[in-house]
Design a protein around this motif. Structure first.
Motif, PDB file in Angstrom:
ATOM      1  N   GLY A   1     -27.127  98.884 -89.931  1.00 60.74           N
ATOM      2  CA  GLY A   1     -26.734  97.575 -90.427  1.00 60.74           C
ATOM      3  C   GLY A   1     -25.416  97.139 -89.834  1.00 60.74           C
ATOM      4  N   THR A   2     -25.019  95.926 -90.178  1.00 55.33           N
ATOM      5  CA  THR A   2     -23.749  95.383 -89.699  1.00 55.33           C
ATOM      6  C   THR A   2     -22.685  95.364 -90.783  1.00 55.33           C
ATOM      7  N   GLN A   3     -23.081  95.591 -92.039  1.00 56.11           N
ATOM      8  CA  GLN A   3     -22.105  95.591 -93.123  1.00 56.11           C
ATOM      9  C   GLN A   3     -22.199  96.891 -93.900  1.00 56.11           C
ATOM     10  N   LEU A   4     -21.049  97.471 -94.219  1.00 55.25           N
ATOM     11  CA  LEU A   4     -21.010  98.719 -94.971  1.00 55.25           C
ATOM     12  C   LEU A   4     -19.827  98.715 -95.921  1.00 55.25           C
ATOM     13  N   ARG A   5     -20.029  99.366 -97.053  1.00 55.87           N
ATOM     14  CA  ARG A   5     -18.948  99.519 -98.031  1.00 55.87           C
ATOM     15  C   ARG A   5     -18.315 100.892 -97.818  1.00 55.87           C
ATOM     16  N   ALA A   6     -16.988 100.948 -97.886  1.00 58.07           N
ATOM     17  CA  ALA A   6     -16.301 102.206 -97.601  1.00 58.07           C
ATOM     18  C   ALA A   6     -15.047 102.334 -98.449  1.00 58.07           C
ATOM     19  N   ASN A   7     -14.693 103.572 -98.719  1.00 57.14           N
ATOM     20  CA  ASN A   7     -13.376 103.893 -99.271  1.00 57.14           C
ATOM     21  C   ASN A   7     -12.487 104.287 -98.106  1.00 57.14           C
ATOM     22  N   ILE A   8     -11.349 103.645 -97.979  1.00 58.95           N
ATOM     23  CA  ILE A   8     -10.478 103.926 -96.839  1.00 58.95           C
ATOM     24  C   ILE A   8      -9.082 104.275 -97.308  1.00 58.95           C
ATOM     25  N   PHE A   9      -8.378 104.991 -96.438  1.00 60.07           N
ATOM     26  CA  PHE A   9      -6.964 105.286 -96.637  1.00 60.07           C
ATOM     27  C   PHE A   9      -6.237 104.739 -95.428  1.00 60.07           C
ATOM     28  N   TRP A  10      -5.307 103.798 -95.639  1.00 63.13           N
ATOM     29  CA  TRP A  10      -4.666 103.093 -94.534  1.00 63.13           C
ATOM     30  C   TRP A  10      -3.337 103.749 -94.187  1.00 63.13           C
ATOM     31  N   LEU A  11      -3.163 104.063 -92.903  1.00 66.78           N
ATOM     32  CA  LEU A  11      -1.968 104.747 -92.436  1.00 66.78           C
ATOM     33  C   LEU A  11      -1.221 103.950 -91.370  1.00 66.78           C
ATOM     34  N   GLY A  12      -1.686 102.752 -91.059  1.00 71.22           N
ATOM     35  CA  GLY A  12      -1.125 101.970 -89.976  1.00 71.22           C
ATOM     36  C   GLY A  12       0.289 101.478 -90.254  1.00 71.22           C
ATOM     37  N   LYS A  13       1.006 101.219 -89.163  1.00 62.88           N
ATOM     38  CA  LYS A  13       2.358 100.696 -89.297  1.00 62.88           C
ATOM     39  C   LYS A  13       2.351  99.272 -89.835  1.00 62.88           C
TER      40      LYS A  13
ATOM     41  N   GLY B   1     -20.773 108.832 -82.697  1.00 65.54           N
ATOM     42  CA  GLY B   1     -20.533 108.621 -81.272  1.00 65.54           C
ATOM     43  C   GLY B   1     -20.228 107.194 -80.902  1.00 65.54           C
ATOM     44  N   ALA B   2     -20.269 106.292 -81.870  1.00 68.93           N
ATOM     45  CA  ALA B   2     -20.099 104.861 -81.592  1.00 68.93           C
ATOM     46  C   ALA B   2     -18.628 104.457 -81.673  1.00 68.93           C
ATOM     47  N   GLN B   3     -18.251 103.539 -80.800  1.00 70.52           N
ATOM     48  CA  GLN B   3     -16.943 102.892 -80.855  1.00 70.52           C
ATOM     49  C   GLN B   3     -17.203 101.399 -80.808  1.00 70.52           C
ATOM     50  N   VAL B   4     -17.048 100.728 -81.939  1.00 68.69           N
ATOM     51  CA  VAL B   4     -17.479  99.341 -82.045  1.00 68.69           C
ATOM     52  C   VAL B   4     -16.373  98.472 -82.635  1.00 68.69           C
ATOM     53  N   PRO B   5     -16.330  97.197 -82.243  1.00 65.10           N
ATOM     54  CA  PRO B   5     -15.406  96.271 -82.900  1.00 65.10           C
ATOM     55  C   PRO B   5     -15.820  96.080 -84.356  1.00 65.10           C
ATOM     56  N   VAL B   6     -14.829  95.982 -85.232  1.00 60.99           N
ATOM     57  CA  VAL B   6     -15.124  95.841 -86.649  1.00 60.99           C
ATOM     58  C   VAL B   6     -14.096  94.914 -87.277  1.00 60.99           C
ATOM     59  N   TRP B   7     -14.526  94.215 -88.316  1.00 62.61           N
ATOM     60  CA  TRP B   7     -13.648  93.303 -89.047  1.00 62.61           C
ATOM     61  C   TRP B   7     -13.700  93.665 -90.525  1.00 62.61           C
ATOM     62  N   LEU B   8     -12.569  93.515 -91.186  1.00 62.23           N
ATOM     63  CA  LEU B   8     -12.508  93.675 -92.635  1.00 62.23           C
ATOM     64  C   LEU B   8     -13.051  92.400 -93.259  1.00 62.23           C
ATOM     65  N   LYS B   9     -14.234  92.504 -93.856  1.00 60.77           N
ATOM     66  CA  LYS B   9     -14.883  91.323 -94.430  1.00 60.77           C
ATOM     67  C   LYS B   9     -14.319  90.980 -95.799  1.00 60.77           C
ATOM     68  N   SER B  10     -14.106  92.006 -96.627  1.00 63.10           N
ATOM     69  CA  SER B  10     -13.558  91.743 -97.968  1.00 63.10           C
ATOM     70  C   SER B  10     -12.887  92.998 -98.505  1.00 63.10           C
TER      71      SER B  10
ATOM     72  N   GLN C   1     -11.224 100.111-101.631  1.00 62.05           N
ATOM     73  CA  GLN C   1     -12.671  99.975-101.418  1.00 62.05           C
ATOM     74  C   GLN C   1     -12.904  98.639-100.739  1.00 62.05           C
ATOM     75  N   CYS C   2     -13.528  98.667 -99.581  1.00 65.33           N
ATOM     76  CA  CYS C   2     -13.649  97.472 -98.742  1.00 65.33           C
ATOM     77  C   CYS C   2     -15.070  97.336 -98.222  1.00 65.33           C
ATOM     78  N   VAL C   3     -15.337  96.155 -97.683  1.00 66.10           N
ATOM     79  CA  VAL C   3     -16.568  95.912 -96.936  1.00 66.10           C
ATOM     80  C   VAL C   3     -16.163  95.564 -95.509  1.00 66.10           C
ATOM     81  N   PHE C   4     -16.756  96.280 -94.543  1.00 68.88           N
ATOM     82  CA  PHE C   4     -16.502  96.044 -93.133  1.00 68.88           C
ATOM     83  C   PHE C   4     -17.751  95.465 -92.481  1.00 68.88           C
ATOM     84  N   GLU C   5     -17.526  94.732 -91.386  1.00 67.04           N
ATOM     85  CA  GLU C   5     -18.662  94.148 -90.665  1.00 67.04           C
ATOM     86  C   GLU C   5     -18.476  94.326 -89.168  1.00 67.04           C
ATOM     87  N   THR C   6     -19.560  94.684 -88.498  1.00 65.62           N
ATOM     88  CA  THR C   6     -19.575  94.832 -87.052  1.00 65.62           C
ATOM     89  C   THR C   6     -20.370  93.685 -86.427  1.00 65.62           C
ATOM     90  N   LEU C   7     -20.150  93.471 -85.124  1.00 58.83           N
ATOM     91  CA  LEU C   7     -20.886  92.402 -84.442  1.00 58.83           C
ATOM     92  C   LEU C   7     -22.368  92.698 -84.365  1.00 58.83           C
TER      93      LEU C   7
END
Length: 614
Positions: free
Chosen positions: A330-342, A357-366, A392-398
């Motif tokens: 699918g293109t949308q998935l729900r995930a629990n994430i831990f953010w470490l970015g600057k 094995g995938a490396q894909v562009p992704v956007w934070l949908k909600s 807890q977020c929803v991400f979307e890929t192209l």
């Protein structure tokens, strides 16, 4: 002598080690709560140190006028000994009467949470260390939540440094009550709470006389009581496709699909399915470098396979076995994430997701909820996620990606997020979001609503130019002469007074795509190509362009972005599309002039060039 013999056993051949269970254990806790001391004590008391190691470290401490600490047995990095904190996730081996352990000492300092998560992600069970004198701290809570998020359910809590509080049972009981209440909110129930003094060995491998009030199990006994999880090779088969190799020397026409088997096993002759493309074939051979031919392979092996029927698959697909439960796509998935970015994690900003094995562009949908992991309070209606926050977020890929839910298969249900070439976050997939629309479809709808159309209609432009606008997309393998064909077609149509334009890769690179890093940004290039095509077809032009190695999802994305303009597909060479037949199939270009005639005939039959005379 006994320690030396035990060490020899531990580092013995892989053949002897394979006869005994192995378990990965992670040691975590707040900074300075004694994690490395716990590990050092386990190594020393089980006789797992190399001969002379203990004496060597003690002598070094004497020379430097520093008091000896068991943590020094583990803290081997110069930076760690200088700063007194564990920075990396150190790994070491020790052995009990029941099994062998790979024990991971993960850092406790908040600045090194990325290292801690990296270490914990490899573990089957955990020891969480809390200082009896300092009590439950912020990172104690954060680490407890992270263990649950990573799916580690076998956890024991070691309340360390009981010697500093006079081995007071009341102090221990208070910490047990406080931390148990906190962990209950996460759904985690520790296997045990153990009062210890790692420095003096109390309750480490034998019960301590200093805590007669404790009648539980020692740390080593608790470790031996943890159950080994289901073997990876006993799970359903998953192999992310790392790359596809083709050798042409000496007439070798094999296509070798390479990757690492994460779970399960596979044998020659078995039918496999690739996701998300859905293409299938049977295993013709299993290849490994410089080893005898094998008929099967299992989890942990890096292999290559050849297929009985040659199909087109791309790196990033997930190979599974027919007849077993397949991964989700699918293109949308729900995930629990831990953010470490600057910088904060923002909605509608492009990131890169590494998933299997995938490396894909992704956007934070909600953003559904943001959790304060130290207090387990939640916030909603947030627009961004700050550093060290859990959400807890929803991400979307192209385009669709293949994955499993983390509780089912962790290896293909975990991912990391990349921001500006750095790992900025990690997470686990908890659910698939079923949707009838996509990010591209929503974009096209918004674009149509906001587009300020001119007073000149599409029929008026068609009447003026004597043609219907379309994107003529020439697809096929790289190196088949598509660009030369496209240029020749443009020249021919232009000579016939057609409003036509050839848009090649170099045009795009020099123009609107000059800001793209073209290493791994194929999806973004195709997205922009679709947007440019829309401009040309809206102006009534016949746009001719080429694209190599398109799959179904990429073709669908280009066609959708070109709407309401039409997309005409001319495929050169092998067919790779499942969902759509090309408008014209050319097996071999051969004579370029003949192919141009066929394309013009097809465009005339479909009323794009109505005045073209056969």
């Amino acid at each position: 002598m006994q320690g030396t013999e035990l060490k020899k056993e531990v580092v013995a051949s892989s053949g002897s080690r394979a006869k005994r269970d192995q378990m990965n254990i992670v040691i975590i806790g707040h900074v300075d709560h004694g994690k490395s001391t716990v590990v050092g004590r386990l190594l020393a008391d089980t006789g797992s140190l190399p001969q002379g190691k203990l004496a060597q470290v003690k002598a070094q401490c004497e020379r430097n006028a520093r008091p000896f600490e068991y943590a020094f047995l583990l803290d081997a990095l110069q930076d760690e000994q200088a700063q007194g904190i564990t920075i990396d996730s150190a790994r070491c081996f020790f052995k009990s009467a029941s099994r062998e352990y790979i024990i991971i000492d993960a850092p406790g300092h908040i600045e090194f949470l990325k290292n801690m998560i990296s270490g914990a992600a490899r573990a089957e069970a955990a020891l969480l260390v809390i200082d009896a004198k300092e009590g439950v701290r912020e990172n104690s809570r954060r680490h407890g939540y992270l263990l649950g998020m990573l799916g580690i359910k076998q956890v024991a809590v070691c309340v360390n440094k009981l010697d500093l509080v006079g081995y007071d049972k009341g102090v221990f009981d208070a910490i047990v009550e406080e931390y148990s209440q906190f962990l209950a909110k996460t759904g985690m129930v520790p296997k045990a709470f153990i009062p210890i003094s790692a420095r003096y060995g109390d309750n480490m491998i034998r019960l301590s006389e200093n805590m007669g009030w404790y009648n539980g199990v020692t740390v080593l006994g608790t470790l031996d009581g943890f159950t080994k999880e289901l073997s990876l090779r006993d799970k359903v088969f998953r192999m992310p496709v790392q790359d596809v190799y083709k050798f042409t020397a000496q007439g070798d026409d094999r296509r070798i699909i390479a990757g690492r088997i994460e779970t399960g096993a596979v044998s020659v002759g078995e039918e496999v399915v690739f996701y998300p493309s859905g293409k299938s074939s049977r295993i013709a051979s299993i290849e490994e470098f410089n080893v005898p031919v094998k008929q099967s392979a299992f989890a942990g092996k890096s292999i290559g396979v050849t297929l009985e029927t040659q199909i087109y698959v791309v790196p990033g697909e997930l190979m599974a076995k027919s007849g077993q439960a397949g991964p989700k796509t699918g293109t949308q998935l729900r995930a629990n994430i831990f953010w470490l970015g600057k910088h904060p994690l923002l909605g509608h900003k492009r990131y890169k997701m590494k998933l299997a094995g995938a490396q894909v562009p992704v956007w934070l949908k909600s953003i559904e909820t943001v959790l304060d992991a130290s207090e387990l309070t939640t916030e909603s209606n947030r627009q961004q996620i700050e550093r060290h926050e859990v959400a807890q977020c929803v991400f979307e890929t192209l385009k669709p990606v293949a994955f499993d839910l983390a509780p089912d298969i962790a290896q293909t249900g975990r991912f990391v997020l990349i921001d500006n070439y750095e790992i900025a976050g990690g997470g686990i997939i908890t659910d698939q979001i079923e949707t009838k629309t996509s990010m591209i479809a929503e974009h096209v709808t918004r674009r149509s609503e906001q587009w300020q159309r001119s007073n000149i209609s599409a029929p008026q432009r068609a009447a003026r130019y004597g043609q219907r606008a379309a994107m003529v997309l020439i697809t096929g393998d790289a190196g088949t002469g598509k660009a030369q064909l496209a240029k020749a077609l443009e020249t021919d149509l232009f000579a016939g007074s057609r409003a036509v334009y050839y848009l090649g890769l170099s045009n795009s690179l020099l123009g609107v795509d000059s800001d793209i890093d073209h290493l791994g940004e194929r999806d973004e290039y195709l997205r922009r190509l679709g947007e440019i095509a829309h401009l040309f077809t809206d102006a009534g032009i016949v746009l001719i362009t080429t694209a190599s190695d398109l799959d179904d999802h990429e073709l669908e994305m280009l066609a959708m972005l070109n709407k309401p303009g039409d997309t005409v597909v001319v495929n050169i060479g092998p067919r790779r599309f499942n969902s759509r037949e090309p408008d014209l199939q050319i097996n071999d270009i051969g004579s370029r002039e003949d192919v141009i005639i066929k394309i013009k005939e097809m465009l005339s039959e479909q009323k794009y060039l109505p005045e073209y005379n056969l």
